[in-house]
Each structure stands twice: as structure tokens, then as C-alpha cells.
Design a protein around this motif. Sequence first.
Motif, PDB file in Angstrom:
ATOM      1  N   ASP A 188       0.595   2.765   3.541  1.00  0.00           N
ATOM      2  CA  ASP A 188      -0.148   3.902   2.974  1.00  0.00           C
ATOM      3  C   ASP A 188       0.803   5.095   2.784  1.00  0.00           C
ATOM      4  O   ASP A 188       0.405   6.250   2.926  1.00  0.00           O
ATOM      5  N   HIS A 209       1.678   5.160  -2.226  1.00  0.00           N
ATOM      6  CA  HIS A 209       1.178   6.164  -3.187  1.00  0.00           C
ATOM      7  C   HIS A 209       2.328   7.079  -3.600  1.00  0.00           C
ATOM      8  O   HIS A 209       2.412   8.225  -3.167  1.00  0.00           O
ATOM      9  N   HIS A 254       0.846  -1.194   0.000  1.00  0.00           N
ATOM     10  CA  HIS A 254       0.000   0.000   0.000  1.00  0.00           C
ATOM     11  C   HIS A 254       0.878   1.240   0.000  1.00  0.00           C
ATOM     12  O   HIS A 254       1.265   1.753   1.056  1.00  0.00           O
ATOM     13  N   LYS A 305      -9.517  -1.009  -5.812  1.00  0.00           N
ATOM     14  CA  LYS A 305      -9.811  -0.292  -4.570  1.00  0.00           C
ATOM     15  C   LYS A 305     -10.953   0.703  -4.793  1.00  0.00           C
ATOM     16  O   LYS A 305     -10.960   1.455  -5.764  1.00  0.00           O
ATOM     17  N   HIS A 364      -5.796   0.231   5.554  1.00  0.00           N
ATOM     18  CA  HIS A 364      -5.419   1.159   6.645  1.00  0.00           C
ATOM     19  C   HIS A 364      -6.438   1.224   7.794  1.00  0.00           C
ATOM     20  O   HIS A 364      -6.963   2.276   8.119  1.00  0.00           O
TER      21      HIS A 364
HETATM   22 ZN   LIG Z   1      -3.921   4.754   0.580  1.00  0.00          ZN
END
Ligand SMILES: [Zn+2]
Length: 474
Positions: free
Chosen positions: A321, A64, A62, A153, A242
Motif C-alpha cells: 500500500d 499508489h 498494491h 477495487k 491491507h
Molecule cells: Zn491502497
Amino acid sequence: MSTLIKGGTVITAIDSTDADVRIEGEIITGIAAPGSHDWEDTADTVIDATGKYVVPGSLDIHTHMELPFGGTVASDNFESGTRAAAWGGTTTIVDFAVQVKGESMMEGFENWMAKASDNCAIDYGFHMIAGDINTDTLAEMDKLMELGVTSFKLFMAYPGVLYSDDGEILRAMQKASQIGATIMMHAENGIAIDVLREQAIERGETDPVNHGLTRPAITEGEATHRAIALAELAGVPLYIVHMSAKEALDEVTIARDRGLPVYAETCPQYLFLTLEEHLSAPGFEGAKYVCSTPVRKQAEGHQEALWEGLVRDDLQVVSTDHCPFCMGDHPTLGTQKQLGLGDFTAIPNGLPGVEDRFQLMYHGGVVEGRFSVNRWIEVCCTAPAKMFGLYPKKGTIAVGSDADIVIFDPDVSWTKGAAQHHMDVDYSCYEGMEVQGMVETVLLRGETIIENNEYLGTKGDGRYLPRTGAGPRL
Ligand SMILES: [Zn+2]
């Protein structure tokens, strides 16, 4: 090219064994009792791991990298972010390609492939953020499965941006069920949260802590319950991303006890940071810790519940995340967190962690006595690989697996901080924290990319990883 790693303790999700590991080319070709073979005579390279742990390169499923958010872009791009991941013992990421409103999923996928291609220090795959669900875009999911994007997602948060309503969610889940894909869910009731945010701003409550106060745990618990109900209706595997609230964990636990294919991850920020101490920090400091779901109130018992969830396997994975934004101006990207000075709703959501996770989880899990070294490997390496179609190529040390290996010193203590990390962000969430256990050497498919406190890899070493769909899981 062959390599021998000798003298270490090989740790997998199951075993801890004193063993030599032989690598030929990119693959592990042998694991044997120390000194029992003539591997040392024939190896091109010998790595002495005496007194160290020999563990799988970890997976962060996970992240970004360079995500556009709230008028800026996450400060780590694929180059800097994956290099920092390697420093932290992570040799695979699965990032999120984004389909925005009005765009096809294929456009989103191609955009993210272009950003990552030839830039990554470690191997990478993609999940697809489905931001515009309709008949045409649902039909694209077959094509994405063929390209190795096997998880999609959805967002119950961020109305007007990435939000999907329950009908769209159900349609996407039905399609995923037909084609053997997994649904990942950002489970927060975004409609209710938007009301609370508007009311807080009207009352003049603009400090960063209000980010957490307007996303109370009940909004995560409710959305998690609803996501599970819709997934049950559609008959699809569901993975909650998360997770930070014990109310949400309770829903997952109940679903799993009923035998539903429901899984969840948490992240280090929810295990180590709190609303009272971090998000409430004086001045604008709390902006460092603004992410969604939010870090929660210690007094409500979420942290203990999450740790316990990891111990009991109600939570299966720890990811990050990772989505960093600088507190000061970024050299090329300009103003980031400070976009939200005087208005917490404008603070970019996200924090750094891709370099921190693996070592933090050793410290918090193993050193602090909550679980075994094997469980540490399971939640950081093996379970994420199994869950997202990369096992046994990734996530373990076994004959035939990719030689993604970390030599880990379990005894050395050190102090975390922004001065020594490699992420392209000007602060650390764990500044000044004393931890035990450190990544020493990192191999990516047999090539040493970190050694003697030096990065030896090259931009573009990382390869795209097409993943397989939902099969038998954990
Ligand atoms: Zn995320």
C-alpha cells in the motif's frame, strides 16, 4: 545475450536447491546442477552467487505512485517509486488506476497509463479503482479486461469520495463474476468511522493517534464480514486489501474454511508498527504512520494474529500500500503530512514501504523464525503473481519465466533509515531498525539493473503487463 548465475541456492515457493541458472535474452532457459553444463563457456556474462540466495524478483501488487490524496499527491512518482522498488528487490508492481466520480473507467485507466508509460524502472500493471459505479461504467469492465486490467477495487470507506454503497458493490461484484474478474475491497465501515471522527474533533482530540482510535478494529471486521457476504451472493472471488485487524482475519478464515474464494493481504506496517509506540509518538511524529486501515494496538493482539495468518495461509500475500507523503515540505509538491497539523482528519493517508517490504519480510519471517525461506518467496512473489494473473511469467524461477531475479545475501546485517533509502520521502517507518538480509543484485528480464550498490537501469525499462483473469488460483 546470455547470462549464467552460478554457485547460488535457488529458492522458490517450493524448493531450495543449489543450482546454476541460465538466461537467454529476457527468459530463464535452464536450471541445472552446479557445473553440470558448459554454460560458463558460452555465457556473455557470469554472475557468481556463491553463498547467496537466487530468488525471484518480488511483486508488490498494491502501490499508489503519485496518487492525488487530500489536497496533495503521493511523493513517489512512477519513476522514483519504481526505482526504489528495484533497490528493494521488487521487479513488478501492480498500481491502482483511479476512476473518480463523474469520470469513466477508461479515462481513469488512460490517465494512469500516461503517468506510468516510459517512466518505470520495473514492469507494471494496473488494478482499477471503481469510484463511480453505474450502468455505463459497469459496461466498461469488459473493455478493461481486454486491456489486462482484471481486478477492480471498491471502497467501503471514504464516504463522498471513493465510497460505494452495498447496492453498488453488489452490482460491481455481479459484473465481475460474469466476466472472470476479481474484486478487491477496502473493508472499513466508512459511515461509522466518519461519525467517530466527527465526535473526536468535537472533543478537541486532534492528534495523529486519533486517526487510529476512530477506526477501531470492529469497523474493519464488520466491513470484511459484509464484503464476504456480498461476494458470496454474487459468486465472485474477493481479495481483502491491507488487512490489519484480527477481527477481519477471523472473517476471512471462516470464509475460507467454508470453501469460498476469499483471499487477503497484509502489509509490513501492520506486522512491525503499533498504535501505542508509533501512531502515539510525541508531537506530530505519529503522522508518519497514518494510513488506512490504521496500525493497531499491540495489546489487542493483531500483530501476532497476522503473522500466524501468514504461517497458516489464512493470509496469502504481503504487499505495501505504498503511498508516501513527506513530513517536511516536498521540494515540488509542498506541504504534505503537515496539512493535518492540529486536525488528524486532514493528514494524508499513506506511508512509504515499496523498498522495505521484501527485505523486512525476510527478516521478520525467516530470520526471526516464523516461517521458511520458501514461504517468504510465496507471500512476496509467487502468490501475488498467481492471484493477479501474472504467473508463471512472474513470481518464480522456472524455465520459460521472465528472468526477473534477485541475488540476496542472507547473512549481512544492516541498519534501515531514510539516509540510505531511495524512496522520494523524507523519513523511514523503520528508522534505526537492525535487519539481516540484503538485496545485492537485481535483474529485470535478464538485464542487470542493480549491482555493486549502483542503479544501472534506465527510466522506461519497465513494461506494461496485461494480466489474465480469474483462473485456478493458489
Ligand atoms: Zn491502497
